[in-house]
Design an enzyme around this catalytic site. Sequence first.
Site, PDB file in Angstrom:
ATOM      1  N   ARG A 115       3.509  -6.883  -6.903  1.00 39.79           N
ATOM      2  CA  ARG A 115       4.459  -5.788  -7.120  1.00 39.79           C
ATOM      3  C   ARG A 115       3.691  -4.483  -6.959  1.00 39.79           C
ATOM      4  O   ARG A 115       2.491  -4.416  -7.301  1.00 39.79           O
ATOM      5  CB  ARG A 115       5.045  -5.827  -8.544  1.00 39.79           C
ATOM      6  CG  ARG A 115       6.082  -6.886  -8.810  1.00 39.79           C
ATOM      7  CD  ARG A 115       7.412  -6.573  -8.097  1.00 39.79           C
ATOM      8  NE  ARG A 115       8.450  -7.540  -8.416  1.00 39.79           N
ATOM      9  CZ  ARG A 115       8.764  -8.591  -7.648  1.00 39.79           C
ATOM     10  NH1 ARG A 115       8.117  -8.830  -6.530  1.00 39.79           N
ATOM     11  NH2 ARG A 115       9.742  -9.402  -8.009  1.00 39.79           N
ATOM     12  N   HIS A 166       8.246  -5.612   1.995  1.00 37.30           N
ATOM     13  CA  HIS A 166       8.593  -6.571   0.931  1.00 37.30           C
ATOM     14  C   HIS A 166       9.372  -7.770   1.497  1.00 37.30           C
ATOM     15  O   HIS A 166      10.535  -7.997   1.178  1.00 37.30           O
ATOM     16  CB  HIS A 166       9.393  -5.877  -0.188  1.00 37.30           C
ATOM     17  CG  HIS A 166       9.354  -6.682  -1.470  1.00 37.30           C
ATOM     18  ND1 HIS A 166       9.525  -6.128  -2.710  1.00 37.30           N
ATOM     19  CD2 HIS A 166       9.161  -8.016  -1.701  1.00 37.30           C
ATOM     20  CE1 HIS A 166       9.438  -7.069  -3.642  1.00 37.30           C
ATOM     21  NE2 HIS A 166       9.225  -8.224  -3.039  1.00 37.30           N
ATOM     22  N   GLU A 201      10.023   1.380  -3.769  1.00 39.48           N
ATOM     23  CA  GLU A 201      10.566   0.795  -2.535  1.00 39.48           C
ATOM     24  C   GLU A 201      12.053   1.129  -2.441  1.00 39.48           C
ATOM     25  O   GLU A 201      12.721   1.160  -3.472  1.00 39.48           O
ATOM     26  CB  GLU A 201      10.413  -0.731  -2.582  1.00 39.48           C
ATOM     27  CG  GLU A 201       8.980  -1.196  -2.586  1.00 39.48           C
ATOM     28  CD  GLU A 201       8.884  -2.711  -2.789  1.00 39.48           C
ATOM     29  OE1 GLU A 201       9.912  -3.410  -2.699  1.00 39.48           O
ATOM     30  OE2 GLU A 201       7.782  -3.186  -3.046  1.00 39.48           O
TER      31      GLU A 201
END
Length: 321
Positions: free
Chosen positions: A240, A287, A269
Amino acid sequence: MDPSTGAVPRREPVLLMAALHAPTQASLEERYDVHRFWCAEDPSALLVRLAPSCRVVVTGGSRGIDATTMAALPRLQLVSSFGVGVDAIDLNHARQRGIVVTNTPDVLTEDVADLAIALLLASIRRIPQADRFVREGRWAQAAFGLTPSLQRRRVGIIGLGRIGLAIAQRCAAFNTDVRWYGPRPKPDCAFYRHNDPVELADWADILIAACPGGPDTRGIVSRGVLQALGPQGVFVNIARGSVVDEPALIDLLSSGKLGGAGLDVFDNEPRIDPRFFGLDNVVLHPHQGSATHSTRAAMGDLVLKNVAAWLAGDPVLTPVF
Ligand code: NAP
């Protein structure tokens, strides 16, 4: 319809916090009375409307659900998340209220581990830079140049869980030496454990973050850890964005005090820090760790099975608690 009464059976209301893998969302909408939270013109009014009836929330790993939203749903009993990371769900609130939380572990492990290795190789062998070099017609003028090798390097892994271990197993095929850091020793583990992340980074040439996000791991890859990795070091993050001190990462990459990075996850993000775009020694990835057709289908299947099991009064398949 019930032929004796003419009553149409009520479909279970489900609050969906974010768009899901399209086939999973379609199946969910076919079976239940799904309310799309992110499309609501007035999200507060939607919560007021759902408050008397809503027992089930489905969400995504990045979207999660906060305590305020859960508090607005007094009958909430199940939060089913599409993803293994549950850091975006207020777990304290859920635990205190006895709300069951489910995620989608295991089915995504191998794809995420593959991506970690892909980012590692892309960073070390400078694959995106080489691709640009060829496309821009520069090859005819000069050779691309040499890069470091992954062979016989030292790989440190922060978080040796399902994904961390799958990464470690892949690393063996590249003739690397693997060590790790995690808060608890694993007596049966074949890999050496360091007692702290700085010590691990000091030993390693490459550091890979594979631990959960959330308050316990915030900034665990600190400026000190990245400095210990050093000017030849490479940092890979498939965990993360929150686990790394991102301003320090950008600063050290810009000044050459960290060699390179391969990043699948970021703070904020998808609107990531634009300073990343100007750095030639970082590989950026949006991601996509678990984003393959087969894995997303398997994750969706687990979400649907967890919801169905809970509604039937059966044990859920993959509880967080
Ligand atoms: P997991 O099996 O629960 O593994 C997590 C590991 O991290 C465990 O070994 C745990 O230690 C360790 N850990 C916990 N706290 C730590 C700390 N403070 N410092 C270092 N290690 C710590 O979970 P997983 O399935 O491998 O997934 C790991 C994470 O990967 C997820 O939580 C998610 O954030 C991320 N992920 C990213 C993507 C992507 O698309 N990029 C996809 C899936 C998952 P113990 O074994 O002692 O508990």
